[in-house]
Design an enzyme around this catalytic site. Structure first.
Site, PDB file in Angstrom:
ATOM      1  CG  PHE A  95      -1.791   1.218   1.325  1.00  0.00           C
ATOM      2  CD1 PHE A  95      -2.884   1.389   0.469  1.00  0.00           C
ATOM      3  CD2 PHE A  95      -1.523   2.211   2.256  1.00  0.00           C
ATOM      4  CE1 PHE A  95      -3.672   2.528   0.550  1.00  0.00           C
ATOM      5  CE2 PHE A  95      -2.304   3.349   2.338  1.00  0.00           C
ATOM      6  CZ  PHE A  95      -3.386   3.507   1.485  1.00  0.00           C
ATOM      7  CG  ASP A 145      -2.870  -6.118  -1.216  1.00  0.00           C
ATOM      8  OD1 ASP A 145      -1.765  -5.574  -0.955  1.00  0.00           O
ATOM      9  OD2 ASP A 145      -3.936  -5.747  -0.701  1.00  0.00           O
ATOM     10  CD  GLN A 191      -7.179  -5.425  -2.884  1.00  0.00           C
ATOM     11  OE1 GLN A 191      -8.065  -4.657  -3.275  1.00  0.00           O
ATOM     12  NE2 GLN A 191      -6.267  -5.052  -1.984  1.00  0.00           N
ATOM     13  N   GLY A 220      -8.681  -2.782  -0.176  1.00  0.00           N
ATOM     14  CA  GLY A 220      -9.176  -1.975  -1.289  1.00  0.00           C
ATOM     15  C   GLY A 220     -10.336  -1.069  -0.941  1.00  0.00           C
ATOM     16  CG  ASP A 270      -5.189  -1.013  10.033  1.00  0.00           C
ATOM     17  OD1 ASP A 270      -5.890  -1.649   9.235  1.00  0.00           O
ATOM     18  OD2 ASP A 270      -4.378  -0.135   9.676  1.00  0.00           O
ATOM     19  CB  CYS A 310      -7.116   7.171  29.139  1.00  0.00           C
ATOM     20  SG  CYS A 310      -7.294   8.964  29.214  1.00  0.00           S
TER      21      CYS A 310
END
Lengths: 414, 511
Positions: A95, A145, A191, A220, A270, A310
């Site tokens: 990518f 890919d 894909q 994709g 992600d 946090c």
């Protein structure tokens, strides 16, 4: 890898599962923050683990440039190099070849790109990508890919899809030959662009190879396509992908995108969004993002979210103080990064609890009410969730619908 | 034992000089002391001196998140320049709800941290518009702004720091020696402004725990004059306005020696190391003043200079700006005092390492040298929390690690920090800042140990230190690191895309 489904939502396709890798257990669904250069920006591995994270992502392209495989091998792999003892996933580097390199040519052999050091043409083949990922030593590795922008149309999309299938075979062969399949798990990337027929063909081919593939990613997407098409592609893929394999939706990070994907049966995602937006001073909350740079926060002595565990919120750092330091002091980026990463983890942790208790549809309704109640629900989310049996609008009155992507943002009152 | 108490009791501190036990004939002798700050419920904070004060930028210890500040035991006394808060009016810390506004706004628990306050950053050497009789010019984020003594007094009494630095009229005219007239004026103004901070007023009680900067610039006679005038009996209007004080010095709790203005207008020939000796100026200021008050030197630039000022200036406290600056530039400090005997080396050592240097790309040692004692910082002694945040009822099992994985973490390596520096990752500076503060803390512990030995021990150990660590080449190493930092920042930092475009355009034009 041991992958075990613990509970399934009785309404949607959401599921809770336990994924055991070489560096411990990660409960799914989960969000993976991106530690591009072997560090979650600003944080040490100890801080990262303290936030309750068990799986982060490193970028192969970047680590191959710096520190390089020689250093990584001398260090004993990327875990040791960065002091991270939990699970790690690396992408294939493909990518970034396309998004960062000034010229790129894809041939059957691999991706030809300009070396950022010398400018000379350099080839990244599927075998080379797997070999670099072996030097890094991540628990989950991705096939190389043939990446095309999700806005690309025409024969190039089909060519890229078939080539990705062929490269998967080469990646599998290279990976199996290395003898590392017990420590590192190779994921395939589905894909086919925004074309349902091509996606079906790709799914069919890749599912044929299921016995040699521990998990599947949906690639994709997240490239600026319409959200209405995005969710339909995700839904198509999750419907066909084998139930007993984890599914990873690449590049997804907005809260509403994540919950829709989970409802459609996605286990992992992600995105750089929560950490990147933190550096620009945007804090994520269950009532929507807060842009701490806005003067309306200058005299607000409350924490970002008083219920957040946090380190930033639990130690009482005020919005006023953050307003004073965001984009000026790196410590502000650290504080908001810690918060945002915990927000993503809470969002997904609550989803796991809700799925386990079979109250996931209610969780979705509560989330959308709190997050979008004041500005209107994105129509695509309502449509996507209807497709899996959840009507966000039932029990609520006068909910506005927003066209387009409907993402929420805190604007100044200009 | 020499003792001095300050009032009022709510924010009192006591400074005791532990050694030498009687006031020595030499006013600038090295001394061992203890500052005790009274806190509620037996939680007094003791600062052993000589020691250091952590510098901040916009109210934060640069690069350290709040959890990292708490994990850095070296941090105890923190100095806050108030000027960054002047961009809004009233300044936001003054609006913080509750008592002890500065502590709570910045997140420094009163149980653990001492906060001192000055208007200006004593380490900021940017040229400024001139001050006037009625105001000091300070640097806020929105540019220069004028601050009167009354305004400073109001802000300081509102936010309640433990120590307040009085206003100073320091002429900021780089590389140019101020005229005698300007020097005289700066002394007069500084004393008058001090009087204004000490006056009882209906609106606010007089400020306590005031440390006064000792003015006079590079002129020895002027420095002596300032200290003399500080102790002259008050007369006329000032005497009437300050009935509780015999002299201005009676209202003062300690002294500040700003080294930066001395360096900017240095008339002394630089030594071989390129660092001018400021000891004579410090001595000129302190000669006539009481021995019993704490003395702070701001903006020192090397361990060698600190040692000189401890041994020949009797200085008790120094700010840490230079070690934090080193962390900004990618330098991991590595020095010890007293020097531990290790096998003879052919060349002198630097006081640290420029981790940008390619020799560290494959160096898997920790930041502190293999020879040194284990540094307690987050980089050299990292530790995992046994209780990460739990995000769902199911997560318990995922926090259990196999024995093989749960071994104690290894120190951060130079190779990793080298990588982080070259990739412009912020955590490099967090690791280096925490490390350098810890090294500095160990350095001062060593100084106290040697001063405590008494006699000629300090001079002997300083000679060994200077033999081991080269002051001049250490400075060169720092400068080289700064250039490396600038190069990476230019290639990868803010504004990179714009610069790349400009470079490309320039190339296009020339072709």
């Amino acid at each position: 890898m041991q992958f075990e489904i613990i509970a399934k939502c009785s309404t949607t396709r959401a599921r809770v599962s336990r994924m055991k890798l070489a560096h411990g257990i990660t409960m799914l669904p989960t969000f993976m923050p991106v530690a591009t250069q072997a560090a979650l920006k600003g944080l040490t591995p100890q801080q990262t683990e303290e936030l309750g994270l068990t799986l982060i992502l490193n970028n192969t392209y970047h680590l191959n440039l710096r520190p390089g495989t020689k250093v990584l091998e001398a260090a004993g792999g990327a875990h040791r190099f960065q002091g991270w003892r939990r699970n790690l996933l690396t992408d294939s580097g493909g990518f970034q070849m396309v998004s960062l390199s000034s010229f790129t040519k894809v041939t059957e052999e691999g991706v030809l790109f300009a070396s950022p050091f010398t400018g000379e043409p350099t080839m990244l083949t599927p075998e080379e990508s797997i070999s670099i990922q072996h030097s890094i030593g991540a628990d989950i590795v991705m096939q190389l890919d043939d990446v095309v922008s999700s806005l690309t149309t025409g024969p190039r999309v089909e060519e890229a899809m078939w080539r990705s299938v062929r490269w998967l075979d080469r990646c599998i062969a290279a990976h199996e030959a290395s003898g590392r399949t017990d420590k590192q798990n190779l994921f395939a990337i589905v894909q086919g662009g925004l074309n349902h027929e091509l996606r079906d063909k790709c799914l069919e081919e890749m599912i044929k190879r299921k016995d040699r593939i521990p998990g599947y990613a949906i690639g994709g997407l997240s490239g600026g396509e319409e959200k209405d098409i995005f969710w339909r592609i995700i839904a198509q893929c999750t419907e066909k992908l084998p139930v007993d394999r984890p599914r990873y939706s690449m590049g997804i990070g907005f809260a509403e995108d994540l919950l829709v994907c989970v409802a459609l049966g996605v286990d992992m995602a992600d995105c750089v969004f929560p950490t990147r937006t933190a550096r620009f001073g945007v804090a994520l909350t269950f009532n929507g993002p807060l842009n701490l740079k806005l003067s309306r926060h200058a005299k607000n002595f409350d924490p970002i979210d008083p219920t957040c565990p946090c380190p930033t919120c639990s130690s009482g750092v005020s919005r006023a103080f953050l307003h004073h330091i965001v984009t000026h002091e790196t410590a502000a980026a650290h504080a908001v990064t810690q918060h945002n990463v915990v927000f993503q983890a809470r969002l997904m942790g609550r989803a796991r609890d809700a799925i386990l208790k079979d109250s996931f549809p209610q969780y979705l309704r509560t989330f959308f009410q709190d997050y979008f109640g004041d500005v209107g629900y994105p129509r695509w989310c309502v449509d996507a969730l209807r497709s899996v049996g959840v009507d966000l609008l039932s029990g609520t009155e006068d909910v506005q619908m927003v066209e387009g992507d409907g993402a929420k943002w805190e604007y100044s009152e200009a | 034992m020499v003792k001095m108490t300050n009032s009022p009791p709510s924010s009192a501190f006591v400074f005791r000089i532990l050694s030498p036990s009687i006031t020595p004939p030499n006013f600038c002798a090295p001394r061992l002391g203890r500052l005790s700050f009274v806190r509620a419920a037996d939680k007094d904070i003791d600062i052993a001196t000589p020691n250091f004060i952590t510098s901040t930028s916009r109210g934060v210890v640069p690069h350290l998140s709040r959890d990292h500040v708490q994990k850095t035991s070296a941090i105890g006394w923190v100095h806050i320049p108030f000027e960054s808060f002047l961009a809004s009016s009233p300044p936001v810390p003054t609006l913080q709800p509750g008592a002890h506004k500065l502590h709570s706004f910045l997140g420094f628990s009163r149980d653990r941290y001492i906060l001192s306050l000055s208007l200006r950053d004593p380490c900021d050497d940017n040229p400024m518009p001139p001050n006037a009789n009625t105001h000091v010019v300070a640097q806020s984020l929105r540019g220069a702004c004028k601050v009167t003594p009354a305004l400073y007094r109001s802000h300081a009494s509102s936010v309640q720091p433990d120590i307040i630095f009085a206003l100073a009229d320091i002429p900021h005219t780089p590389s140019q020696l101020p005229s005698q007239k300007r020097t005289t004026k700066s002394i007069e103004r500084t004393l008058r402004w001090l009087a204004e901070l000490l006056m009882p007023k209906a609106s606010s009680p007089p400020l306590s725990n005031i440390f006064v900067p000792l003015l006079g610039g590079n002129v020895i006679a002027a420095r002596e004059a300032f200290s003399t005038q500080l102790q002259e009996p008050l007369e006329g209007l000032e005497a009437a306005a300050l009935p509780q004080l015999r002299t201005l010095d009676d209202g003062v709790s300690g002294y500040v020696l700003d080294l930066l203005p001395l360096r900017l207008t240095s008339t002394t020939a630089p030594s071989a190391s390129g660092i001018g000796d400021v000891v004579p100026h410090v001595q000129a200021s302190l000669r006539s003043l009481p021995f019993t008050r704490p003395r702070i030197a701001t903006a020192p630039i090397s361990p060698h200079e600190i040692l000189r000022l401890v041994s020949r200036g009797g200085i008790d406290l120094f700010d840490s700006n230079w070690v934090q600056q080193a962390a900004d530039w990618g330098v991991a400090l590595d020095f010890q005092f007293p020097v531990v005997d290790i096998p003879r080396r052919p060349v002198k050592l630097h006081m640290g390492r420029n981790i940008y240097d390619d020799q560290y790309a494959m160096d898997f040692e920790s930041l502190s040298g293999a020879s040194g004692a284990r540094c307690p910082c987050i980089a050299c002694s990292p530790s995992f929390s046994p209780e990460p945040i739990v995000h769902s009822d199911l997560d318990a099992s995922s926090y259990v690690l196999d024995a093989e994985l749960s071994t104690s973490p290894l120190p951060v390596t130079r190779a990793y920090v080298h990588h982080l520096l070259h990739t412009h990752e912020m955590s490099s500076h967090a690791l280096l800042a925490a490390h350098n503060l810890s090294i500095l803390s160990g350095f001062f512990a060593g100084i106290r140990e040697v001063v405590g030995r008494g006699g000629e021990a300090l001079e002997a150990e300083i000679a060994k230190f200077e033999e081991r660590y080269d002051e001049g080449t250490s400075k060169l190493m720092m400068e080289e690191a700064k250039r490396d930092w600038e190069a990476v920042d230019r290639a990868r930092g803010k504004g990179r895309l714009k610069r790349e475009k400009e470079d490309k355009d320039k190339l296009g034009e020339s072709e």
